[in-house]
Write an enzyme that holds these catalytic residues in place. Structure first.
Site, PDB file in Angstrom:
ATOM      1  N   ARG A 224       0.741  -1.246   0.073  1.00 59.25           N
ATOM      2  CA  ARG A 224       0.044  -0.209  -0.061  1.00 59.25           C
ATOM      3  C   ARG A 224       0.864   1.266   0.087  1.00 59.25           C
ATOM      4  O   ARG A 224       2.073   1.197   0.742  1.00 59.25           O
ATOM      5  CB  ARG A 224      -1.010   0.084   1.281  1.00 59.25           C
ATOM      6  CG  ARG A 224      -2.114  -1.103   1.355  1.00 59.25           C
ATOM      7  CD  ARG A 224      -3.121  -0.479   0.295  1.00 59.25           C
ATOM      8  NE  ARG A 224      -4.114  -1.601   0.168  1.00 59.25           N
ATOM      9  CZ  ARG A 224      -4.327  -2.600  -0.747  1.00 59.25           C
ATOM     10  NH1 ARG A 224      -3.295  -2.836  -1.527  1.00 59.25           N
ATOM     11  NH2 ARG A 224      -5.378  -3.147  -0.619  1.00 59.25           N
ATOM     12  N   HIS A 272      -1.039   0.071  -9.709  1.00 59.33           N
ATOM     13  CA  HIS A 272      -1.756  -0.658  -8.851  1.00 59.33           C
ATOM     14  C   HIS A 272      -2.372  -2.055  -9.477  1.00 59.33           C
ATOM     15  O   HIS A 272      -3.451  -2.233  -9.283  1.00 59.33           O
ATOM     16  CB  HIS A 272      -2.999  -0.042  -7.941  1.00 59.33           C
ATOM     17  CG  HIS A 272      -3.120  -0.692  -7.090  1.00 59.33           C
ATOM     18  ND1 HIS A 272      -3.873  -0.087  -5.603  1.00 59.33           N
ATOM     19  CD2 HIS A 272      -3.220  -2.063  -6.482  1.00 59.33           C
ATOM     20  CE1 HIS A 272      -3.842  -1.192  -4.656  1.00 59.33           C
ATOM     21  NE2 HIS A 272      -3.791  -2.226  -4.984  1.00 59.33           N
TER      22      HIS A 272
HETATM   23  P1  NDP Z   1      -1.386 -11.739   4.907  1.00 60.31           P
HETATM   24  O1  NDP Z   1      -2.456 -11.071   6.006  1.00 60.31           O
HETATM   25  O2  NDP Z   1      -1.436 -13.162   4.418  1.00 60.31           O
HETATM   26  O3  NDP Z   1       0.126 -11.597   5.426  1.00 60.31           O
HETATM   27  C1  NDP Z   1       0.495 -10.284   6.193  1.00 60.31           C
HETATM   28  C2  NDP Z   1       2.050 -10.412   6.600  1.00 60.31           C
HETATM   29  O4  NDP Z   1       2.389  -9.148   7.309  1.00 60.31           O
HETATM   30  C3  NDP Z   1       1.888 -11.438   7.839  1.00 60.31           C
HETATM   31  O5  NDP Z   1       3.161 -12.245   7.865  1.00 60.31           O
HETATM   32  C4  NDP Z   1       2.113 -10.563   9.150  1.00 60.31           C
HETATM   33  O6  NDP Z   1       2.905 -11.149  10.162  1.00 60.31           O
HETATM   34  C5  NDP Z   1       2.714  -9.471   8.428  1.00 60.31           C
HETATM   35  N1  NDP Z   1       2.554  -8.287   9.474  1.00 60.31           N
HETATM   36  C6  NDP Z   1       1.515  -7.550   9.666  1.00 60.31           C
HETATM   37  N2  NDP Z   1       1.465  -6.670  10.576  1.00 60.31           N
HETATM   38  C7  NDP Z   1       2.784  -6.563  11.090  1.00 60.31           C
HETATM   39  C8  NDP Z   1       3.605  -5.929  11.788  1.00 60.31           C
HETATM   40  N3  NDP Z   1       2.991  -4.755  12.594  1.00 60.31           N
HETATM   41  N4  NDP Z   1       4.867  -6.047  11.885  1.00 60.31           N
HETATM   42  C9  NDP Z   1       5.442  -7.217  11.064  1.00 60.31           C
HETATM   43  N5  NDP Z   1       4.683  -7.969  10.362  1.00 60.31           N
HETATM   44  C10 NDP Z   1       3.560  -7.757  10.144  1.00 60.31           C
HETATM   45  O7  NDP Z   1      -1.352 -10.620   3.581  1.00 60.31           O
HETATM   46  P2  NDP Z   1      -1.306 -10.898   2.290  1.00 60.31           P
HETATM   47  O8  NDP Z   1      -0.012 -11.453   1.935  1.00 60.31           O
HETATM   48  O9  NDP Z   1      -2.393 -11.565   1.449  1.00 60.31           O
HETATM   49  O10 NDP Z   1      -1.254  -9.557   1.439  1.00 60.31           O
HETATM   50  C11 NDP Z   1      -0.485  -8.471   1.898  1.00 60.31           C
HETATM   51  C12 NDP Z   1      -0.768  -7.131   1.482  1.00 60.31           C
HETATM   52  O11 NDP Z   1      -0.604  -6.931   0.141  1.00 60.31           O
HETATM   53  C13 NDP Z   1      -2.320  -6.497   1.679  1.00 60.31           C
HETATM   54  O12 NDP Z   1      -2.844  -6.361   2.638  1.00 60.31           O
HETATM   55  C14 NDP Z   1      -2.548  -5.679   0.529  1.00 60.31           C
HETATM   56  O13 NDP Z   1      -2.320  -4.530   1.166  1.00 60.31           O
HETATM   57  C15 NDP Z   1      -1.271  -5.967  -0.377  1.00 60.31           C
HETATM   58  N6  NDP Z   1      -1.624  -6.432  -1.752  1.00 60.31           N
HETATM   59  C16 NDP Z   1      -1.410  -5.623  -2.831  1.00 60.31           C
HETATM   60  C17 NDP Z   1      -1.954  -6.005  -4.126  1.00 60.31           C
HETATM   61  C18 NDP Z   1      -1.351  -5.128  -5.350  1.00 60.31           C
HETATM   62  O14 NDP Z   1      -2.031  -5.481  -6.432  1.00 60.31           O
HETATM   63  N7  NDP Z   1      -0.482  -4.172  -5.450  1.00 60.31           N
HETATM   64  C19 NDP Z   1      -2.620  -7.240  -4.451  1.00 60.31           C
HETATM   65  C20 NDP Z   1      -2.789  -7.974  -3.554  1.00 60.31           C
HETATM   66  C21 NDP Z   1      -2.528  -7.602  -1.915  1.00 60.31           C
HETATM   67  P3  NDP Z   1       2.262 -12.559  11.055  1.00 60.31           P
HETATM   68  O15 NDP Z   1       2.271 -13.557   9.607  1.00 60.31           O
HETATM   69  O16 NDP Z   1       3.280 -12.805  11.991  1.00 60.31           O
HETATM   70  O17 NDP Z   1       0.848 -12.180  11.350  1.00 60.31           O
HETATM   71  C1  OXD Z   2      -5.595  -6.135  -3.241  1.00 56.85           C
HETATM   72  C2  OXD Z   2      -5.355  -5.321  -4.143  1.00 56.85           C
HETATM   73  O1  OXD Z   2      -5.714  -5.818  -2.094  1.00 56.85           O
HETATM   74  O2  OXD Z   2      -5.398  -5.454  -5.272  1.00 56.85           O
HETATM   75  O3  OXD Z   2      -6.156  -7.215  -3.427  1.00 56.85           O
HETATM   76  O4  OXD Z   2      -4.645  -4.476  -3.693  1.00 56.85           O
END
Ligand code: NDP
Ligand code: OXD
Length: 309
Positions: A224, A272
């Site tokens: 993001r 994006h």
């Molecule tokens: P998940 O919820 O599966 O994974 C999130 C990860 O971030 C976990 O490993 C979590 O740790 C870690 N995390 C969260 N908060 C913290 C923190 N404060 N400190 C350290 N680590 C932290 O998310 P996804 O992998 O499914 O997606 C990640 C992000 O990607 C989405 O939220 C979205 O914003 C973005 N995205 C962007 C897209 C694009 O087209 N650009 C498409 C899809 C998603 P833990 O495992 O220990 O809980």
């Molecule tokens: C998502 C994205 O969060 O596309 O899936 O950014």
């Protein structure tokens, strides 16, 4: 049962068609043609306007169109007693892995430098760097981070990761928690952000954290825009601290015409679309959760309101 669709990021009619194909009994309504708000029991939303979800008193399920839910959680009037679920989709995960791989390899194989040389008709040999000499760091080791790390490790890179909890992924050295963030950053020749945007992760790519990276590091942000303090990133690029950045997401989207990222020689901008939700692919899992809600079964891919992801 009535289901509301709200999105400006997708074609709502295309999604409505998919839902109707899969579940002809559902009464799919496209915002703003909501009808009687008391009848709406499920809402499938992307970046809903603040106050919208609160206006449905009988709402029992909120489903995000995508993987990230920060824009939904940003609504101060969000009815937090209603379960919120999100997308986890194999095709989306593969797309994100492709994006990460593409831009890591671009950096690793010095593609930007060679393209600049080509523009000058300059036949210049660039010394190769072995993959084993590069450390690739992934912030966020969830669905997307783990998939990207696993693929990257097959190329022989050194992999490090940072997440809230400790991870055990083959070939990846795990760091976790705020207390280990700095040690992680000091290693990363490439820093990839795949974190959810939460109050704890907003602005995490800042002057302070960038200064801990080795000189010449490269940034890939596909999570993001709010993770990056844009002025700090520009400063790190202009002061020759960083070698470049690939950015898919921005504080303000679409990126405004006069934003310096558009023309910065060290920045690659993508609109994006690192990994999108495709209606035909993702609608079945949303309908499945609506069915689960109707039948009182446990929901899948539920967001933890207290963690914010
Ligand atoms: P998940 O919820 O599966 O994974 C999130 C990860 O971030 C976990 O490993 C979590 O740790 C870690 N995390 C969260 N908060 C913290 C923190 N404060 N400190 C350290 N680590 C932290 O998310 P996804 O992998 O499914 O997606 C990640 C992000 O990607 C989405 O939220 C979205 O914003 C973005 N995205 C962007 C897209 C694009 O087209 N650009 C498409 C899809 C998603 P833990 O495992 O220990 O809980
Ligand atoms: C998502 C994205 O969060 O596309 O899936 O950014």
């Amino acid at each position: 049962m009535a289901v509301l669709i709200y999105t400006k990021a997708h074609d709502p009619a295309e999604w409505a068609d998919e839902f109707r194909k899969l579940a002809p009994d559902l009464d799919i309504r496209l915002h703003p043609n909501t009808g009687n708000p008391n009848e709406i029991e499920a809402a499938v939303v992307a970046k809903p306007p603040h106050g919208l979800l609160k206006s449905f008193p009988n709402l029992k399920l909120i489903h995000a169109f995508g993987a990230g839910v920060d824009a939904i959680l940003a609504d101060p009037t969000l009815p937090r007693h209603v379960p919120l679920t999100r997308v986890i989709d194999d095709r989306l995960t593969v797309a994100m892995t492709e994006y990460v791989l593409l831009h890591v390899l671009r950096f690793h194989r010095q593609v930007d430098a060679m393209a600049a040389n080509q523009r000058n008709k300059s036949w210049k040999w660039l010394p190769p760097v072995d993959a084993a000499e590069r450390v690739i760091g992934i912030m966020g080791m969830g669905t997307l981070g783990v998939a990207a790390a696993q693929k990257l490790s097959q190329f022989g890179f050194q992999l490090v990761s940072w997440s809230r909890s400790l991870k055990a992924v083959d070939g990846v050295t795990s760091f976790h928690g705020e207390e280990h963030l700095d040690s992680f950053l000091r290693l990363c020749n490439v820093l990839i952000c795949l974190l959810p945007l939460t109050p704890q992760t907003r602005g995490i790519i800042s002057r302070r954290t960038l200064s801990l990276l080795p000189r010449g590091a490269y940034i890939i942000n596909a999570a993001r825009g709010g993770h990056v303090v844009e002025a700090d990133l520009l400063h790190a690029l202009d002061s020759e601290w960083l070698s470049g950045a690939t950015l898919d997401v921005f504080d303000e989207e679409p990126l405004r015409d006069n934003h310096p990222f558009w023309t910065h020689p060290k920045v690659t901008v993508t609109p994006h679309n690192a990994a999108d939700s495709i209606a035909a692919q993702v609608a079945p899992q949303i309908v499945d959760n609506i069915r689960r809600m109707q039948q009182g079964q446990p929901l899948l891919r539920q967001v933890d309101y207290s963690r914010g992801y």
